[in-house]
Design an enzyme around this catalytic site. Structure first.
Site, PDB file in Angstrom:
ATOM      1  N   MET A   4       0.840  -1.196   0.000  1.00  0.00           N
ATOM      2  CA  MET A   4       0.000   0.000   0.000  1.00  0.00           C
ATOM      3  C   MET A   4       0.874   1.243   0.000  1.00  0.00           C
ATOM      4  O   MET A   4       2.051   1.173   0.340  1.00  0.00           O
ATOM      5  CB  MET A   4      -0.928  -0.024   1.214  1.00  0.00           C
ATOM      6  CG  MET A   4      -0.343   0.462   2.517  1.00  0.00           C
ATOM      7  SD  MET A   4       1.110  -0.390   3.045  1.00  0.00           S
ATOM      8  CE  MET A   4       2.144   1.005   3.479  1.00  0.00           C
ATOM      9  N   PRO A   5       0.321   2.404  -0.368  1.00  0.00           N
ATOM     10  CA  PRO A   5       1.122   3.631  -0.296  1.00  0.00           C
ATOM     11  C   PRO A   5       1.405   4.040   1.152  1.00  0.00           C
ATOM     12  O   PRO A   5       0.588   3.831   2.049  1.00  0.00           O
ATOM     13  CB  PRO A   5       0.232   4.676  -0.976  1.00  0.00           C
ATOM     14  CG  PRO A   5      -0.761   3.909  -1.767  1.00  0.00           C
ATOM     15  CD  PRO A   5      -0.982   2.647  -1.003  1.00  0.00           C
ATOM     16  N   LEU A   6       2.577   4.601   1.357  1.00  0.00           N
ATOM     17  CA  LEU A   6       2.933   5.263   2.606  1.00  0.00           C
ATOM     18  C   LEU A   6       3.045   6.747   2.288  1.00  0.00           C
ATOM     19  O   LEU A   6       3.767   7.135   1.370  1.00  0.00           O
ATOM     20  CB  LEU A   6       4.262   4.732   3.138  1.00  0.00           C
ATOM     21  CG  LEU A   6       4.894   5.510   4.303  1.00  0.00           C
ATOM     22  CD1 LEU A   6       4.014   5.422   5.540  1.00  0.00           C
ATOM     23  CD2 LEU A   6       6.298   4.981   4.592  1.00  0.00           C
ATOM     24  N   VAL A  41      -6.588   1.783  -3.673  1.00  0.00           N
ATOM     25  CA  VAL A  41      -6.034   1.431  -2.365  1.00  0.00           C
ATOM     26  C   VAL A  41      -7.131   0.795  -1.503  1.00  0.00           C
ATOM     27  O   VAL A  41      -8.214   1.363  -1.372  1.00  0.00           O
ATOM     28  CB  VAL A  41      -5.465   2.685  -1.655  1.00  0.00           C
ATOM     29  CG1 VAL A  41      -5.034   2.353  -0.231  1.00  0.00           C
ATOM     30  CG2 VAL A  41      -4.308   3.251  -2.452  1.00  0.00           C
ATOM     31  N   LEU A  85       4.729   7.294  -1.294  1.00  0.00           N
ATOM     32  CA  LEU A  85       5.627   6.211  -1.675  1.00  0.00           C
ATOM     33  C   LEU A  85       4.757   5.006  -2.011  1.00  0.00           C
ATOM     34  O   LEU A  85       4.112   4.430  -1.128  1.00  0.00           O
ATOM     35  CB  LEU A  85       6.587   5.883  -0.532  1.00  0.00           C
ATOM     36  CG  LEU A  85       7.660   4.834  -0.817  1.00  0.00           C
ATOM     37  CD1 LEU A  85       8.549   5.259  -1.981  1.00  0.00           C
ATOM     38  CD2 LEU A  85       8.499   4.582   0.431  1.00  0.00           C
TER      39      LEU A  85
END
Length: 236
Positions: A107-109, A140, A178
């Site tokens: 997943m995105p950070l 997401v 990210l």
């Protein structure tokens, strides 16, 4: 090219009277009636939208269904069931709007950086609106929420007030994402536009004060615990 369907906040700006009717009658009355739960109403709504081919509204209602307690597996099962009543093309199209299965990609950070001065309540609203937008347009899963809220004194956040925009002031907010999965150019553009719309409509943040940077890396760059690389089995 079919235009994007506005969300509730954007609709309030585009057509205030229509938005007021929707808020008061649809979301304020019908969705609140106890005979059917919000979860059941989401199932009904998604089935109708997919059957009628109203796919522009699917991303928002899929995200809303996740908030109402439906899992990704349940939504996939809904569209699979639908294939035998509304047709395979409708089901395949609808499934394409679901987020990827958990474990498919990291997943995105996100690091959200802004100057001091925003209240705790507005910070939480900012965090929630941003994550809702990721779920809606950036593929997401609802559960995958990882954020760092970085609050700095004005002297520690240095930026050009006019670069690539009209005006940038102490309301400036930087989103550094990210991401472990490559998104298409169209998906990135939808994220930029929808995030700007929602933050302006609901928090009064001017779009000129919004900056988003997306960085990519691969799955092997992530470890979520137990000293193991992502994709390796992690004991529960």
């Amino acid at each position: 090219m079919t235009p994007d369907v506005p969300d509730r906040a954007a609709l309030a700006q585009l057509a205030p009277r229509l938005a007021r009717l929707a808020e008061e009658t649809l979301f304020g009355d019908i969705w609140q009636r106890p005979t059917l739960s919000a979860r059941e109403r989401s199932l009904i709504t998604l089935a109708i939208l997919a059957s009628l081919g109203r796919v522009q509204q699917l991303p928002w209602h899929i995200a809303f269904a996740r908030q109402n307690g439906l899992s990704r597996d349940e939504l996939e099962e809904l569209f699979t069931h639908l294939a035998f009543y509304a047709g395979l093309p409708a089901a395949v199209t609808a499934v394409g709007y679901l987020p990827p299965p958990r474990g498919g990609d990291p997943m995105p950070l996100t690091r959200i950086t802004l100057c001091e001065g925003m209240s705790d309540a507005h910070l939480q609203q900012l965090s929630a609106l941003y994550h809702q937008t990721l779920v809606e347009v950036f593929e997401v899963p609802l559960e995958d929420k990882f954020q760092i809220l970085e609050i700095l004194p004005a002297s520690a956040l240095i930026y050009d007030p006019h670069y690539q925009t009209g005006r940038r002031d102490q309301g400036f907010i930087l989103f550094q994402i990210l991401a472990g999965k490559v998104r298409s150019t169209a998906t990135r553009e939808r994220l930029y536009a929808r995030l700007a719309e929602r933050l302006e409509a609901e928090l009064g943040i001017h779009p000129d004060n919004l900056m988003v940077v997306i960085q990519q890396n691969d799955a092997e760059a992530w470890s979520f615990g137990q000293g193991r690389m992502f994709r390796q089995e992690v004991a529960s």
